[in-house]
Enzyme design. Structure first.
Site, short mmCIF file in Angstrom:
data_model
loop_
_atom_site.label_atom_id
_atom_site.label_comp_id
_atom_site.label_asym_id
_atom_site.label_seq_id
_atom_site.Cartn_x
_atom_site.Cartn_y
_atom_site.Cartn_z
N LYS A 13 2.52 -12.01 -8.15
CA LYS A 13 1.52 -12.21 -9.23
C LYS A 13 0.27 -12.90 -8.69
CE LYS A 13 4.11 -14.59 -12.13
NZ LYS A 13 5.39 -14.67 -11.41
N ARG A 88 5.64 -17.27 -20.45
CA ARG A 88 6.91 -17.17 -19.73
C ARG A 88 8.09 -17.23 -20.69
NH1 ARG A 88 5.01 -19.33 -14.43
NH2 ARG A 88 6.64 -19.12 -12.89
N ARG A 122 7.51 -18.34 1.92
CA ARG A 122 6.16 -18.56 1.40
C ARG A 122 5.59 -19.90 1.86
NH1 ARG A 122 4.90 -17.50 -4.84
NH2 ARG A 122 6.29 -19.25 -5.28
N ARG A 151 6.19 -25.25 -1.08
CA ARG A 151 6.33 -25.80 -2.44
C ARG A 151 7.74 -26.35 -2.63
NH1 ARG A 151 4.03 -21.21 -6.48
NH2 ARG A 151 5.75 -22.05 -7.69
N ARG A 162 15.21 -20.77 -10.70
CA ARG A 162 13.99 -20.12 -11.21
C ARG A 162 14.26 -18.66 -11.56
NH1 ARG A 162 9.90 -20.96 -6.68
NH2 ARG A 162 8.37 -20.06 -8.10
#
Ligand code: AMP
Length: 206
Positions: A13, A88, A122, A151, A162
């Protein structure tokens, strides 16, 4: 042009949002970036949100809706906007319906096996840019030069939570927007540029 980007964490996204916002000259509104910026500044919202984010949970709807409501009222959103990571949940979508109408919801579909690999590799910059260790080998951002970091919520255990939250709470939005006739599915198991071509084909018709 008022657009929502939907998709699991790691669906791409953020990467698409940067390109869409630039191409169509609309503001990119990322609730995740807003929280990370509040956390970095140590604001009250930041401290509160961090306790949920670090566990892979969603920040309560009322807090998120207040942030988005305030942002949508800013002058640059009058000509359109791109929402990334919001809504969300169904209550967030219902709250958004009371604030504005939406032209298109782009749902980026990616296999769950691909997502885990993407999230664990990531590396993120405080400017909002992110990279993957398989294709980017520096530890500073190509755009702004700041050091990249992992992160806290990209740790393996948190990723599991998640993805579960996504399945339970966010995925019902696919049906919600399909029923409104504004949903467009895009195959996200491809390169960033290939996905963007597909996204453009949809948005150019809007
Ligand atoms: P993201 O950068 O979009 O993956 O967001 C990072 C984290 O911020 C999420 O895992 C949530 O904990 C929180 N967050 C971001 N957007 C929302 C939202 N719309 N509702 C609730 N929590 C959110």
């Amino acid at each position: 042009m008022k657009v929502i980007l939907l998709g699991a964490p790691g669906a791409g996204k953020g990467s698409q949002a940067t390109k869409i916002a630039q191409h169509y000259a609309i503001p990119h509104i990322s609730t995740g970036d807003a929280f990370r910026s509040n956390i970095a500044k140590g604001t009250e919202i930041g401290v509160y949100a961090k306790s949920f984010i670090d566990k892979g949970q969603l920040v309560p709807d009322d807090v998120v809706v207040r942030i988005v409501d305030a942002r949508l009222k800013e002058a640059d959103c009058a000509k359109g906007f791109l929402l990334d990571g919001f809504p969300r949940s169904i209550p967030q979508a219902e709250a958004l319906d009371r604030l504005t109408d939406i032209d298109a919801v782009i749902n980026i579909e990616v296999d769950f096996s691909v997502i885990t690999a993407r999230l664990t590799g990531r590396r993120t910059c405080r400017c909002g840019e992110s990279y993957h260790i398989s294709t980017y080998h520096k530890d500073t951002c190509a755009k702004c030069g700041q050091p990249l970091y992992i992160r806290d919520d990209d740790k393996e255990e948190t990723i599991k939570n998640r993805l579960e939250v996504y399945r339970k709470t966010t995925e019902p939005l696919v049906k919600y927007y399909a029923e409104k006739g504004v949903l467009y599915n895009v195959d996200g198991n491809r390169s960033i540029d290939e996905v963007f071509v597909a996204v453009k084909e949809i948005l150019d018709r809007k």
